[in-house]
Every structure is written in structure tokens, then in C-alpha cells.
Design a protein around this motif. Structure first.
Motif, PDB file in Angstrom:
ATOM      1  N   SER A 160      10.701   6.476  -2.915  1.00 37.42           N
ATOM      2  CA  SER A 160      10.352   7.049  -4.222  1.00 37.42           C
ATOM      3  C   SER A 160      11.412   8.057  -4.619  1.00 37.42           C
ATOM      4  O   SER A 160      12.065   8.672  -3.768  1.00 37.42           O
ATOM      5  CB  SER A 160       8.985   7.736  -4.158  1.00 37.42           C
ATOM      6  N   PHE A 161      11.576   8.224  -5.910  1.00 37.42           N
ATOM      7  CA  PHE A 161      12.475   9.231  -6.460  1.00 37.42           C
ATOM      8  C   PHE A 161      11.671  10.156  -7.370  1.00 37.42           C
ATOM      9  O   PHE A 161      10.850   9.690  -8.166  1.00 37.42           O
ATOM     10  CB  PHE A 161      13.594   8.582  -7.283  1.00 37.42           C
ATOM     11  N   ALA A 162      11.927  11.442  -7.221  1.00 39.09           N
ATOM     12  CA  ALA A 162      11.404  12.439  -8.161  1.00 39.09           C
ATOM     13  C   ALA A 162      12.615  13.250  -8.613  1.00 39.09           C
ATOM     14  O   ALA A 162      13.009  14.224  -7.963  1.00 39.09           O
ATOM     15  CB  ALA A 162      10.351  13.318  -7.510  1.00 39.09           C
ATOM     16  N   VAL A 163      13.233  12.809  -9.703  1.00 37.67           N
ATOM     17  CA  VAL A 163      14.519  13.352 -10.138  1.00 37.67           C
ATOM     18  C   VAL A 163      14.298  14.409 -11.212  1.00 37.67           C
ATOM     19  O   VAL A 163      13.696  14.110 -12.254  1.00 37.67           O
ATOM     20  CB  VAL A 163      15.427  12.230 -10.691  1.00 37.67           C
ATOM     21  N   PRO A 164      14.769  15.631 -10.992  1.00 34.02           N
ATOM     22  CA  PRO A 164      14.648  16.649 -12.049  1.00 34.02           C
ATOM     23  C   PRO A 164      15.445  16.247 -13.286  1.00 34.02           C
ATOM     24  O   PRO A 164      16.584  15.767 -13.173  1.00 34.02           O
ATOM     25  CB  PRO A 164      15.238  17.914 -11.391  1.00 34.02           C
ATOM     26  N   ASP A 165      14.842  16.423 -14.429  1.00 38.30           N
ATOM     27  CA  ASP A 165      15.511  16.113 -15.687  1.00 38.30           C
ATOM     28  C   ASP A 165      16.436  17.272 -16.038  1.00 38.30           C
ATOM     29  O   ASP A 165      15.983  18.389 -16.283  1.00 38.30           O
ATOM     30  CB  ASP A 165      14.473  15.906 -16.790  1.00 38.30           C
TER      31      ASP A 165
ATOM     32  N   SER B 103       0.825  -1.206   0.000  1.00 39.98           N
ATOM     33  CA  SER B 103       0.000   0.000   0.000  1.00 39.98           C
ATOM     34  C   SER B 103       0.862   1.260   0.000  1.00 39.98           C
ATOM     35  O   SER B 103       0.599   2.213  -0.735  1.00 39.98           O
ATOM     36  CB  SER B 103      -0.928  -0.003   1.218  1.00 39.98           C
ATOM     37  N   ALA B 104       1.910   1.246   0.841  1.00 40.51           N
ATOM     38  CA  ALA B 104       2.815   2.398   0.884  1.00 40.51           C
ATOM     39  C   ALA B 104       3.531   2.586  -0.437  1.00 40.51           C
ATOM     40  O   ALA B 104       3.729   3.702  -0.908  1.00 40.51           O
ATOM     41  CB  ALA B 104       3.815   2.225   2.018  1.00 40.51           C
ATOM     42  N   LEU B 105       3.907   1.490  -1.070  1.00 37.23           N
ATOM     43  CA  LEU B 105       4.627   1.554  -2.331  1.00 37.23           C
ATOM     44  C   LEU B 105       3.756   2.132  -3.439  1.00 37.23           C
ATOM     45  O   LEU B 105       4.210   2.897  -4.283  1.00 37.23           O
ATOM     46  CB  LEU B 105       5.137   0.165  -2.711  1.00 37.23           C
ATOM     47  N   ARG B 106       2.481   1.753  -3.456  1.00 34.57           N
ATOM     48  CA  ARG B 106       1.563   2.305  -4.460  1.00 34.57           C
ATOM     49  C   ARG B 106       1.486   3.825  -4.327  1.00 34.57           C
ATOM     50  O   ARG B 106       1.421   4.560  -5.319  1.00 34.57           O
ATOM     51  CB  ARG B 106       0.168   1.700  -4.288  1.00 34.57           C
ATOM     52  N   THR B 107       1.481   4.310  -3.081  1.00 35.85           N
ATOM     53  CA  THR B 107       1.427   5.751  -2.847  1.00 35.85           C
ATOM     54  C   THR B 107       2.702   6.427  -3.317  1.00 35.85           C
ATOM     55  O   THR B 107       2.660   7.508  -3.931  1.00 35.85           O
ATOM     56  CB  THR B 107       1.213   6.039  -1.346  1.00 35.85           C
ATOM     57  N   LEU B 108       3.835   5.802  -3.045  1.00 31.91           N
ATOM     58  CA  LEU B 108       5.115   6.418  -3.377  1.00 31.91           C
ATOM     59  C   LEU B 108       5.410   6.430  -4.864  1.00 31.91           C
ATOM     60  O   LEU B 108       6.165   7.268  -5.349  1.00 31.91           O
ATOM     61  CB  LEU B 108       6.245   5.688  -2.643  1.00 31.91           C
ATOM     62  N   THR B 109       4.833   5.495  -5.591  1.00 34.33           N
ATOM     63  CA  THR B 109       5.127   5.387  -7.020  1.00 34.33           C
ATOM     64  C   THR B 109       4.812   6.666  -7.776  1.00 34.33           C
ATOM     65  O   THR B 109       5.532   7.066  -8.694  1.00 34.33           O
ATOM     66  CB  THR B 109       4.348   4.215  -7.647  1.00 34.33           C
ATOM     67  N   GLU B 110       3.725   7.325  -7.387  1.00 32.08           N
ATOM     68  CA  GLU B 110       3.323   8.561  -8.065  1.00 32.08           C
ATOM     69  C   GLU B 110       3.696   9.800  -7.262  1.00 32.08           C
ATOM     70  O   GLU B 110       3.199  10.894  -7.538  1.00 32.08           O
ATOM     71  CB  GLU B 110       1.817   8.552  -8.328  1.00 32.08           C
ATOM     72  N   ALA B 111       4.543   9.643  -6.252  1.00 30.92           N
ATOM     73  CA  ALA B 111       4.912  10.778  -5.405  1.00 30.92           C
ATOM     74  C   ALA B 111       5.728  11.797  -6.192  1.00 30.92           C
ATOM     75  O   ALA B 111       6.513  11.452  -7.076  1.00 30.92           O
ATOM     76  CB  ALA B 111       5.700  10.297  -4.189  1.00 30.92           C
TER      77      ALA B 111
ATOM     78  N   CYS C 245      15.264   3.632 -14.999  1.00 28.37           N
ATOM     79  CA  CYS C 245      15.937   2.642 -14.143  1.00 28.37           C
ATOM     80  C   CYS C 245      16.705   1.628 -14.981  1.00 28.37           C
ATOM     81  O   CYS C 245      17.851   1.278 -14.649  1.00 28.37           O
ATOM     82  CB  CYS C 245      14.912   1.939 -13.263  1.00 28.37           C
ATOM     83  N   THR C 246      16.118   1.151 -16.052  1.00 25.39           N
ATOM     84  CA  THR C 246      16.795   0.197 -16.926  1.00 25.39           C
ATOM     85  C   THR C 246      18.062   0.800 -17.509  1.00 25.39           C
ATOM     86  O   THR C 246      19.114   0.143 -17.575  1.00 25.39           O
ATOM     87  CB  THR C 246      15.855  -0.244 -18.064  1.00 25.39           C
ATOM     88  N   ARG C 247      17.992   2.054 -17.896  1.00 23.45           N
ATOM     89  CA  ARG C 247      19.164   2.709 -18.478  1.00 23.45           C
ATOM     90  C   ARG C 247      20.311   2.821 -17.466  1.00 23.45           C
ATOM     91  O   ARG C 247      21.469   2.547 -17.795  1.00 23.45           O
ATOM     92  CB  ARG C 247      18.778   4.100 -18.989  1.00 23.45           C
ATOM     93  N   LEU C 248      19.992   3.198 -16.233  1.00 20.79           N
ATOM     94  CA  LEU C 248      21.034   3.337 -15.220  1.00 20.79           C
ATOM     95  C   LEU C 248      21.621   1.979 -14.815  1.00 20.79           C
ATOM     96  O   LEU C 248      22.829   1.849 -14.607  1.00 20.79           O
ATOM     97  CB  LEU C 248      20.467   4.053 -13.988  1.00 20.79           C
ATOM     98  N   LEU C 249      20.761   0.952 -14.704  1.00 19.18           N
ATOM     99  CA  LEU C 249      21.262  -0.381 -14.371  1.00 19.18           C
ATOM    100  C   LEU C 249      22.126  -0.946 -15.492  1.00 19.18           C
ATOM    101  O   LEU C 249      23.116  -1.641 -15.232  1.00 19.18           O
ATOM    102  CB  LEU C 249      20.090  -1.316 -14.072  1.00 19.18           C
TER     103      LEU C 249
ATOM    104  N   GLU D  70       8.564  17.801 -16.544  1.00 17.66           N
ATOM    105  CA  GLU D  70       8.148  16.753 -15.618  1.00 17.66           C
ATOM    106  C   GLU D  70       9.362  16.079 -14.975  1.00 17.66           C
ATOM    107  O   GLU D  70      10.379  15.852 -15.632  1.00 17.66           O
ATOM    108  CB  GLU D  70       7.329  15.693 -16.360  1.00 17.66           C
ATOM    109  N   THR D  71       9.254  15.773 -13.676  1.00  9.44           N
ATOM    110  CA  THR D  71      10.317  15.042 -13.002  1.00  9.44           C
ATOM    111  C   THR D  71      10.260  13.564 -13.395  1.00  9.44           C
ATOM    112  O   THR D  71       9.216  13.053 -13.809  1.00  9.44           O
ATOM    113  CB  THR D  71      10.190  15.165 -11.476  1.00  9.44           C
ATOM    114  N   LEU D  72      11.389  12.887 -13.258  1.00  9.77           N
ATOM    115  CA  LEU D  72      11.473  11.453 -13.545  1.00  9.77           C
ATOM    116  C   LEU D  72      11.083  10.708 -12.273  1.00  9.77           C
ATOM    117  O   LEU D  72      11.827  10.710 -11.285  1.00  9.77           O
ATOM    118  CB  LEU D  72      12.890  11.087 -13.979  1.00  9.77           C
TER     119      LEU D  72
END
Length: 307
Positions: free
Chosen positions: A70-75, A47-55, A104-108, A82-84
Motif C-alpha cells: 500500500s502507498f499513503a503518499v503525502p500530497d 484479504s491482505a490486499l483489502r486491508t492495505l487498500t485503505e491503509a 496511478c493512471t496519471r503516473l503510468l 488527505e494522503t493519496l
């Protein structure tokens, strides 16, 4: 698109259906719906994760046996866009990123290509992932400073008509990236504190070292914010100087012509018996007197450095 990696000696991408050896750590990039089907987290965590996904912020929650955040990374290519946004779930052996895009795929993939992991653990992978998020930020901030210095030169050269909009843009962008750094400092510090003993002491120290790195970036961004305020003050000072120069010019012109106005008013009274009206050289004499007055005033103004 889902992606799976295995941590052996280094991070290595594998097919989604490949069996995983017992005890091996796994890193995955999946969507929110796919994460719910895995069954690796309890109802509260999910439940917490669902909330954080769109944070819209970078945030961390600590659970007894896991971390979610959660991450909200400025582009950096478009800081006002829009933030990433993406989230992650970390336990002893698994690191799962919940991402609807490709960041995430690109960074990994970069971590796999560079091969920078000191130890093949999920926590080390998260550490290297977060390092890549701010890898080129010092260069970016230096570039911002260079552009701000260019604007400063424009202001000093009195090209302020194009500088004001740029200054506002700098301040808005720096406010956004400053907020990200503040939140990232809190996240790295909380992970490094290791309240739930999920990490080893060595892994906790890594996150504290990352915290110090982000703090340096935060201080640099705050310095640039102060610089943007100084640019604004310099811009306003230049505007005031221009206005003062204009008023000084009008004052000088008015002062120059004040005696001439007095003379013309005096001789414009049209009294019948006014002396000098019938003098043959009266008109020429008045012209010479006006010229002499102007020359004397200009000499005085030059000596007073009013011109």
C-alpha cells in the motif's frame, strides 16, 4: 476508472477488451471490487490486499509468488490534507494497481509518455512508478528550506508575531513527509532483498538504488526538522531578548528617578523649621540639582553601555 497497459518494448495503453499476447506483461489500474473478480490472487492475498487498500501507511507484504503493498503518499500541494492512498499487486508478469482515484493512471501515463523503461517487465514498471513518486521531492524540500530561511530573517528582524504559526506548520509538514520516507525506505529495501526470488538480480539492484535515493531524501527532511527546532529556539531567544530589553528600560527609568524621588520625599516632610524652605532661590536650585543628577546618571549609563 479502469485502465490497461501492455509492456512490449515500452509501456503502452490499450483498450480494456484488447487480447493480450501470450507471455506479455500487463499493467492495470482497477478498483478493489474489479481486482477480486480477476482471480489472479489467492484468498489470503486478496484479504491482505483489502486491508492495505485503505491503509494510512506505506507498507509491503511478501508472498511466495507475489508482492502486495500500500502507498499513503503525502500530497505536496497540501501536506496537511488527505494522503493519496492506493495499493498494488505484483507477480512475474502482472502489475495491478488498486486505486479509487486517478493518481496511478496519471503516473503510468507519464511513464508511457517519457518512455523510460529499461526492460519491459512488471518489476521495472513498478520501479519507475516509485521513482516518479519522489521525482520532484528534492526541489520541494529545497523550497521548504528557502521559506524557512525567510522565516528566520523575520525572527531576526523581530517580526516573530507572524513567525510562530509558520514554524509549527513547517514542523507538522516535515513530520508527515519524514514518516512517508521512512516507510518507503523499508518498502524499497524489502523489495530489493528479493526474499521470494520474484525479481531478477538486476531488478533487485534497481530497488536498492531507489532505497538509497529515498534515504537521501529522508536525511534531508530530518535536517530540515532539526532546522525547524533551531528556528523555534531562535524565536524563543528573540522573545527573551525583547523581554530583557523591556526590563532593562524599566530598570533604567526607575534608577534615573530614584534620586529625584528621594529629594522630593525629603523636602515633602513639611517640618516648620526645615532649612531652605524660606530661601528665595530654593525652588530653582532644587530644579537645577535634579537636572544635574539626571545628566550625570545618563553619562554614567552611556559609559557603562547600559543605554
Amino acid at each position: 476508472m479502469a485502465q490497461k497497459y501492455v509492456l512490449t518494448k515500452q509501456l503502452k495503453a490499450v483498450p480494456l477488451d484488447q487480447p493480450i499476447e501470450p507471455g506479455a506483461s500487463v499493467v492495470e489500474v482497477i478498483t478493489t471490487q474489479e481486482f477480486a473478480k480477476l482471480g489472479v490472487a489467492g484468498a489470503d492475498t486478496l484479504s491482505a490486499l483489502r486491508t492495505l487498500t485503505e491503509a494510512e501507511s506505506t507498507y509491503l507484504d511478501v508472498f511466495p509468488d507475489s508482492l502486495i503493498g500500500s502507498f499513503a503518499v503525502p500530497d505536496k500541494r497540501d501536506l496537511m490534507g488527505e494522503t493519496l492512498k492506493f495499493a498494488f499487486y505484483l507477480n512475474k508478469t502482472n502489475l495491478i494497481f488498486i486505486d479509487e482515484g486517478q493518481i496511478c493512471t496519471r503516473l503510468l501515463d507519464d511513464i508511457e509518455r517519457i518512455g523510460v523503461l529499461k526492460e519491459p517487465t512488471a518489476a521495472h514498471c513498478l520501479f519507475e512508478f516509485m521513482k516518479l513518486l519522489v521525482k520532484d521531492d528534492l526541489t520541494y524540500l529545497a523550497d521548504v528550506e528557502d521559506r524557512m530561511e525567510d522565516v528566520e530573517e523575520q525572527i531576526i528582524d523581530r517580526c516573530g508575531n507572524v513567525a510562530n504559526r509558520k514554524m509549527l506548520g513547517f514542523r507538522r509538514r516535515l513530520l508527515r513527509i519524514d514518516t512517508f520516507y521512512q516507510q518507503l525506505v523499508d518498502m524499497t529495501g524489502t523489495i530489493g532483498d528479493n526474499e521470494n526470488k520474484l525479481l531478477t538480480n538486476g531488478e533487485a539492484r534497481l530497488f536498492h538504488s531507489l532505497e538509497k535515493t529515498v534515504e537521501r531524501l529522508l536525511k534531508r527532511s530530518q535536517t530540515l526538522k532539526e532546522y525547524s527546532l533551531q528556528l523555534r529556539e531562535l524565536y524563543q531567544t528573540q522573545i527573551d531578548i525583547q523581554q530583557n530589553d523591556t526590563m532593562q528600560w524599566f530598570t533604567i527609568i526607575t534608577t534615573l528617578f530614584a534620586p529625584l524621588t528621594l529629594i522630593t520625599s525629603w523636602f515633602g516632610m513639611n517640618f516648620a523649621n526645615m532649612p531652605g524652605l524660606d530661601w528665595q532661590w530654593g525652588y530653582q536650585t532644587i530644579i537645577v540639582v535634579c537636572i544635574v543628577i539626571i545628566v550625570v546618571e545618563l553619562v554614567i549609563f552611556k559609559r557603562k553601555k547600559w543605554l
